[in-house]
Design a protein around this motif. Sequence first.
Motif, mmCIF file in Angstrom:
data_model
loop_
_atom_site.group_PDB
_atom_site.id
_atom_site.type_symbol
_atom_site.label_atom_id
_atom_site.label_comp_id
_atom_site.label_asym_id
_atom_site.label_seq_id
_atom_site.Cartn_x
_atom_site.Cartn_y
_atom_site.Cartn_z
ATOM 1 N N ILE A 111 0.839 -1.199 0.000
ATOM 2 C CA ILE A 111 0.000 0.000 0.000
ATOM 3 C C ILE A 111 0.877 1.253 0.000
ATOM 4 O O ILE A 111 0.591 2.233 -0.710
ATOM 5 C CB ILE A 111 -0.941 -0.011 1.212
ATOM 6 N N ALA A 112 1.957 1.223 0.779
ATOM 7 C CA ALA A 112 2.853 2.377 0.814
ATOM 8 C C ALA A 112 3.478 2.621 -0.562
ATOM 9 O O ALA A 112 3.666 3.773 -0.976
ATOM 10 C CB ALA A 112 3.937 2.166 1.867
ATOM 11 N N ALA A 113 3.792 1.553 -1.278
ATOM 12 C CA ALA A 113 4.431 1.685 -2.591
ATOM 13 C C ALA A 113 3.437 2.030 -3.691
ATOM 14 O O ALA A 113 3.770 2.770 -4.628
ATOM 15 C CB ALA A 113 5.163 0.388 -2.937
ATOM 16 N N GLU A 114 2.216 1.491 -3.595
ATOM 17 C CA GLU A 114 1.200 1.698 -4.637
ATOM 18 C C GLU A 114 -0.143 2.004 -3.980
ATOM 19 O O GLU A 114 -1.037 1.156 -3.969
ATOM 20 C CB GLU A 114 1.105 0.462 -5.534
ATOM 21 N N PRO A 115 -0.301 3.191 -3.423
ATOM 22 C CA PRO A 115 -1.522 3.504 -2.665
ATOM 23 C C PRO A 115 -2.795 3.403 -3.491
ATOM 24 O O PRO A 115 -3.878 3.198 -2.929
ATOM 25 C CB PRO A 115 -1.272 4.937 -2.178
ATOM 26 N N GLN A 116 -2.693 3.499 -4.801
ATOM 27 C CA GLN A 116 -3.894 3.384 -5.638
ATOM 28 C C GLN A 116 -4.484 1.974 -5.598
ATOM 29 O O GLN A 116 -5.637 1.767 -5.992
ATOM 30 C CB GLN A 116 -3.574 3.787 -7.093
ATOM 31 N N LEU A 117 -3.710 1.007 -5.105
ATOM 32 C CA LEU A 117 -4.180 -0.372 -5.003
ATOM 33 C C LEU A 117 -4.551 -0.754 -3.566
ATOM 34 O O LEU A 117 -4.712 -1.938 -3.263
ATOM 35 C CB LEU A 117 -3.101 -1.336 -5.514
ATOM 36 N N ALA A 118 -4.710 0.227 -2.709
ATOM 37 C CA ALA A 118 -4.978 -0.059 -1.298
ATOM 38 C C ALA A 118 -6.214 -0.935 -1.108
ATOM 39 O O ALA A 118 -6.227 -1.845 -0.280
ATOM 40 C CB ALA A 118 -5.130 1.248 -0.528
ATOM 41 N N THR A 119 -7.261 -0.675 -1.887
ATOM 42 C CA THR A 119 -8.492 -1.458 -1.745
ATOM 43 C C THR A 119 -8.226 -2.937 -1.951
ATOM 44 O O THR A 119 -8.748 -3.801 -1.226
ATOM 45 C CB THR A 119 -9.555 -0.968 -2.746
ATOM 46 N N GLN A 120 -7.387 -3.266 -2.933
ATOM 47 C CA GLN A 120 -7.067 -4.668 -3.197
ATOM 48 C C GLN A 120 -6.381 -5.310 -2.000
ATOM 49 O O GLN A 120 -6.715 -6.437 -1.611
ATOM 50 C CB GLN A 120 -6.151 -4.773 -4.424
ATOM 51 N N PHE A 121 -5.435 -4.603 -1.408
ATOM 52 C CA PHE A 121 -4.657 -5.205 -0.326
ATOM 53 C C PHE A 121 -5.444 -5.267 0.982
ATOM 54 O O PHE A 121 -5.229 -6.172 1.791
ATOM 55 C CB PHE A 121 -3.328 -4.471 -0.167
ATOM 56 N N TYR A 122 -6.353 -4.321 1.194
ATOM 57 C CA TYR A 122 -7.253 -4.458 2.339
ATOM 58 C C TYR A 122 -8.192 -5.642 2.134
ATOM 59 O O TYR A 122 -8.362 -6.484 3.020
ATOM 60 C CB TYR A 122 -8.045 -3.166 2.566
ATOM 61 N N ALA A 123 -8.807 -5.722 0.973
ATOM 62 C CA ALA A 123 -9.745 -6.810 0.708
ATOM 63 C C ALA A 123 -9.055 -8.167 0.709
ATOM 64 O O ALA A 123 -9.635 -9.175 1.134
ATOM 65 C CB ALA A 123 -10.449 -6.582 -0.625
ATOM 66 N N GLY A 124 -7.808 -8.210 0.228
ATOM 67 C CA GLY A 124 -7.097 -9.478 0.113
ATOM 68 C C GLY A 124 -6.421 -9.948 1.379
ATOM 69 O O GLY A 124 -6.262 -11.159 1.586
ATOM 70 N N VAL A 125 -6.029 -8.992 2.248
ATOM 71 C CA VAL A 125 -5.265 -9.371 3.446
ATOM 72 C C VAL A 125 -5.765 -8.641 4.694
ATOM 73 O O VAL A 125 -6.213 -9.266 5.656
ATOM 74 C CB VAL A 125 -3.757 -9.088 3.244
ATOM 75 N N LEU A 126 -5.693 -7.339 4.708
ATOM 76 C CA LEU A 126 -5.781 -6.591 5.955
ATOM 77 C C LEU A 126 -7.165 -6.579 6.595
ATOM 78 O O LEU A 126 -7.285 -6.327 7.795
ATOM 79 C CB LEU A 126 -5.293 -5.163 5.728
ATOM 80 N N ASP A 127 -8.189 -6.861 5.825
ATOM 81 C CA ASP A 127 -9.537 -6.926 6.394
ATOM 82 C C ASP A 127 -9.875 -8.299 6.967
ATOM 83 O O ASP A 127 -11.020 -8.518 7.397
ATOM 84 C CB ASP A 127 -10.584 -6.552 5.339
ATOM 85 N N HIS A 128 -8.902 -9.204 6.996
ATOM 86 C CA HIS A 128 -9.136 -10.562 7.498
ATOM 87 C C HIS A 128 -8.385 -10.782 8.803
ATOM 88 O O HIS A 128 -7.483 -10.020 9.156
ATOM 89 C CB HIS A 128 -8.705 -11.579 6.444
ATOM 90 N N THR A 129 -8.767 -11.834 9.498
ATOM 91 C CA THR A 129 -8.175 -12.106 10.806
ATOM 92 C C THR A 129 -7.280 -13.337 10.831
ATOM 93 O O THR A 129 -6.763 -13.702 11.877
ATOM 94 C CB THR A 129 -9.284 -12.271 11.867
ATOM 95 N N SER A 130 -7.110 -13.989 9.699
ATOM 96 C CA SER A 130 -6.209 -15.142 9.629
ATOM 97 C C SER A 130 -5.838 -15.407 8.175
ATOM 98 O O SER A 130 -6.520 -14.943 7.246
ATOM 99 C CB SER A 130 -6.870 -16.396 10.219
ATOM 100 N N PHE A 131 -4.766 -16.144 7.997
ATOM 101 C CA PHE A 131 -4.350 -16.583 6.665
ATOM 102 C C PHE A 131 -5.464 -17.375 6.005
ATOM 103 O O PHE A 131 -5.767 -17.197 4.820
ATOM 104 C CB PHE A 131 -3.073 -17.399 6.810
#
Length: 279
Positions: A35-55
Amino acid sequence: MNASNSRKLSRRTGRPGAVSDLIWGRLIDEAQAAIAAEPQLATQFYAGVLDHTSFEDALIQRLVQRIEHPDMPASVLRHAFRTAIAADPGICLGIRADIQAVLERDPACQRYLEPLLYFKGFHALQLHRLAHWLWRHGQRNFALYLQSRVSEVLQVDIHPAVPIGRGIFFDHATGIVIGETAVIEDDVSILQSVTLGGSGIQSGQRHPRIRKGVLIGSGAKLIGNIEIGEGARVGAGSVVTASVPPHKTVAGVPARIIGDTPGAEPGRTMDQIFFDVGL
């Protein structure tokens, strides 16, 4: 949920065990760095990883995204995955060993984030783990539907009856076909367009058995009730119709033994250039 809160929640609720926590923690760190490197893709990385509680939760969401269809709603797929994981902790161990194998064996992969979000070989393998669980527990129509859908979407066709070990790597994966009575043990690497096929219409064992640590090169065709011994190597484009002894290298059409393997587990070292045997 912001990244800081997501990270705290994830590490508090992650599954126990050092390996599990390390992989999930690394995924969170990688997503935040992305997200820091490509903030325009933040939604993808939240939806794919950061909005979850486990692998597991993150992976289930990504797999469902790839194969959901009006015939098979996302809610049904999520429930099936969660039921299987709760019933069989070995699935979680297999998932972790597989993602670790990608990171260790694919020089093009630098982060756990890449197989989780992008690599169809990793995705096809985890969807097979669910299909195999369903097959073993009497839900064979559901299992066959998953096989068909994965073949359609990801171009990987594995019969749900096939038992597959841990630490498996499908490199590129397009065109992999594995028949019903095949067996694949731990730490095996298989490249694109490989077939583990049958040799006739007889019942019983009719597909290859791939033992621990085997490497199968791209385009190889392994046919019939044969055994590829532990630590063996199969050259790209080979046609194998006879069993291969452990720790031997075979190549050609038809394949023949051309030497020993340089290490105990070529499936882990990924040595596909056969200088050690004069090729």
